[in-house]
Motif scaffolding. Sequence first.
Motif, mmCIF file in Angstrom:
data_model
loop_
_atom_site.group_PDB
_atom_site.id
_atom_site.type_symbol
_atom_site.label_atom_id
_atom_site.label_comp_id
_atom_site.label_asym_id
_atom_site.label_seq_id
_atom_site.Cartn_x
_atom_site.Cartn_y
_atom_site.Cartn_z
ATOM 1 N N UNK A 46 0.847 -1.196 0.000
ATOM 2 C CA UNK A 46 0.000 0.000 0.000
ATOM 3 C C UNK A 46 0.879 1.242 0.000
ATOM 4 N N UNK A 47 1.506 1.472 -1.152
ATOM 5 C CA UNK A 47 2.477 2.549 -1.269
ATOM 6 C C UNK A 47 2.217 3.360 -2.533
ATOM 7 N N UNK A 48 2.891 4.498 -2.629
ATOM 8 C CA UNK A 48 2.723 5.356 -3.802
ATOM 9 C C UNK A 48 3.941 6.242 -3.979
ATOM 10 N N UNK A 49 4.146 6.663 -5.224
ATOM 11 C CA UNK A 49 5.129 7.700 -5.537
ATOM 12 C C UNK A 49 4.400 9.032 -5.562
ATOM 13 N N UNK A 50 4.972 10.046 -4.926
ATOM 14 C CA UNK A 50 4.344 11.356 -4.849
ATOM 15 C C UNK A 50 5.013 12.338 -5.791
ATOM 16 N N UNK A 51 4.233 13.291 -6.259
ATOM 17 C CA UNK A 51 4.781 14.356 -7.101
ATOM 18 C C UNK A 51 5.615 15.311 -6.255
ATOM 19 N N UNK A 52 6.362 16.168 -6.936
ATOM 20 C CA UNK A 52 7.314 17.060 -6.268
ATOM 21 C C UNK A 52 6.663 17.897 -5.172
ATOM 22 N N UNK A 53 5.489 18.485 -5.448
ATOM 23 C CA UNK A 53 4.864 19.390 -4.478
ATOM 24 C C UNK A 53 4.395 18.652 -3.227
ATOM 25 N N UNK A 54 4.139 17.350 -3.326
ATOM 26 C CA UNK A 54 3.729 16.573 -2.163
ATOM 27 C C UNK A 54 4.897 15.844 -1.510
ATOM 28 N N UNK A 55 5.893 15.480 -2.316
ATOM 29 C CA UNK A 55 7.052 14.742 -1.804
ATOM 30 C C UNK A 55 7.909 15.602 -0.883
ATOM 31 N N UNK A 84 -5.617 3.266 2.031
ATOM 32 C CA UNK A 84 -4.596 3.975 2.798
ATOM 33 C C UNK A 84 -3.233 3.625 2.220
ATOM 34 N N UNK A 85 -2.406 4.655 1.998
ATOM 35 C CA UNK A 85 -1.090 4.433 1.389
ATOM 36 C C UNK A 85 -0.004 5.184 2.154
ATOM 37 N N UNK A 86 1.242 4.779 1.898
ATOM 38 C CA UNK A 86 2.425 5.440 2.441
ATOM 39 C C UNK A 86 3.340 5.834 1.283
ATOM 40 N N UNK A 87 3.804 7.085 1.227
ATOM 41 C CA UNK A 87 4.742 7.501 0.178
ATOM 42 C C UNK A 87 6.106 6.840 0.372
ATOM 43 N N UNK A 88 6.622 6.230 -0.693
ATOM 44 C CA UNK A 88 7.947 5.617 -0.636
ATOM 45 C C UNK A 88 8.827 6.037 -1.808
ATOM 46 N N UNK A 89 8.254 6.761 -2.766
ATOM 47 C CA UNK A 89 8.997 7.165 -3.956
ATOM 48 C C UNK A 89 8.613 8.568 -4.394
ATOM 49 N N UNK A 90 9.450 9.124 -5.274
ATOM 50 C CA UNK A 90 9.144 10.380 -5.958
ATOM 51 C C UNK A 90 8.674 10.053 -7.369
ATOM 52 N N UNK A 91 7.596 10.701 -7.794
ATOM 53 C CA UNK A 91 7.149 10.601 -9.183
ATOM 54 C C UNK A 91 7.677 11.844 -9.902
ATOM 55 N N UNK A 92 8.748 11.724 -10.682
ATOM 56 C CA UNK A 92 9.394 12.912 -11.257
ATOM 57 C C UNK A 92 8.574 13.503 -12.393
ATOM 58 N N UNK A 93 8.683 14.802 -12.609
ATOM 59 C CA UNK A 93 7.978 15.437 -13.729
ATOM 60 C C UNK A 93 8.557 14.990 -15.065
ATOM 61 N N UNK A 94 7.707 15.025 -16.085
ATOM 62 C CA UNK A 94 8.122 14.689 -17.447
ATOM 63 C C UNK A 94 7.580 15.766 -18.370
ATOM 64 N N UNK A 104 1.463 13.451 -15.832
ATOM 65 C CA UNK A 104 0.654 13.487 -14.612
ATOM 66 C C UNK A 104 1.431 14.017 -13.414
ATOM 67 N N UNK A 105 2.748 13.810 -13.417
ATOM 68 C CA UNK A 105 3.551 14.203 -12.252
ATOM 69 C C UNK A 105 4.261 15.541 -12.442
ATOM 70 N N UNK A 106 3.865 16.277 -13.453
ATOM 71 C CA UNK A 106 4.480 17.587 -13.694
ATOM 72 C C UNK A 106 4.092 18.577 -12.596
ATOM 73 N N UNK A 107 4.979 19.516 -12.343
ATOM 74 C CA UNK A 107 4.706 20.608 -11.402
ATOM 75 C C UNK A 107 3.678 21.538 -12.037
ATOM 76 N N UNK A 108 2.641 22.006 -11.319
ATOM 77 C CA UNK A 108 2.365 21.864 -9.882
ATOM 78 C C UNK A 108 1.266 20.849 -9.577
ATOM 79 N N UNK A 109 1.176 19.771 -10.329
ATOM 80 C CA UNK A 109 0.124 18.788 -10.136
ATOM 81 C C UNK A 109 0.164 18.170 -8.738
ATOM 82 N N UNK A 110 -1.003 17.787 -8.224
ATOM 83 C CA UNK A 110 -1.094 16.961 -7.025
ATOM 84 C C UNK A 110 -1.547 15.583 -7.496
#
Length: 203
Positions: A46-55, A84-94, A104-110
């Motif tokens: 139960x994990x996820x990669x977060x975008x820059x603004x959340x990471x 329910x999830x826990x952040x374990x990675x960064x989803x980098x912008x493209x 999807x992970x571009x700044x300033x996306x959530x």
Amino acid sequence: MTSRYSSEPRHWNEAHATFYGGSDATGTMDGACRYGNLYSQGYVSNTAALVTVLFKNGAACGGCYEIKCWNNTQWYNPGNSSVFITPTKLCPPNDAFPNDNGGWCNIPQEHFDMSQPAFSQIGFWRAVIVPVLYRRVLCHMDGGMRFTINGNRWFNLVLVSNVGGMGDISDSWECDTVLVGQSLSFQVTTAEGMQITSDNVAL
């Protein structure tokens, strides 16, 4: 080792979610938070990669979030309303893709790029991207905090995981003293200000 979550009332925020990796979640191991094997660290799948603004440069690592269906999309799994999830990675912008079509992970996306097992708890895996609502929640971790130390006699990197409360740590520090042969104690301050002291937990 398992984790439980407390859904205390908190403000819901709009975001989107996708998934990555396979159904066994092996493709989601390691990552920017450096937890390594997520099963042995207690975070399981139960994990996820977060975008820059959340990471937030790693400050979100180990935190706990509730994500739920929103906007009645056809791609939601009707049997589950939230996960329910826990952040374990960064989803980098493209920047090669627009924000609404692949970036999807571009700044300033959530955005939450979830493991497939976590995503499948609320949505059908055939979905490309779904709108969701998310909020921070408290997490209660079984087994106590874990301290993993890597490095050498001149440099030690301490990874703190399996943290309760909000799950993430508010600050980090450096020490340039040679600590070979000494017992180590740690005082951890969580994001909500809770302090926990662990005496003589490493040699």
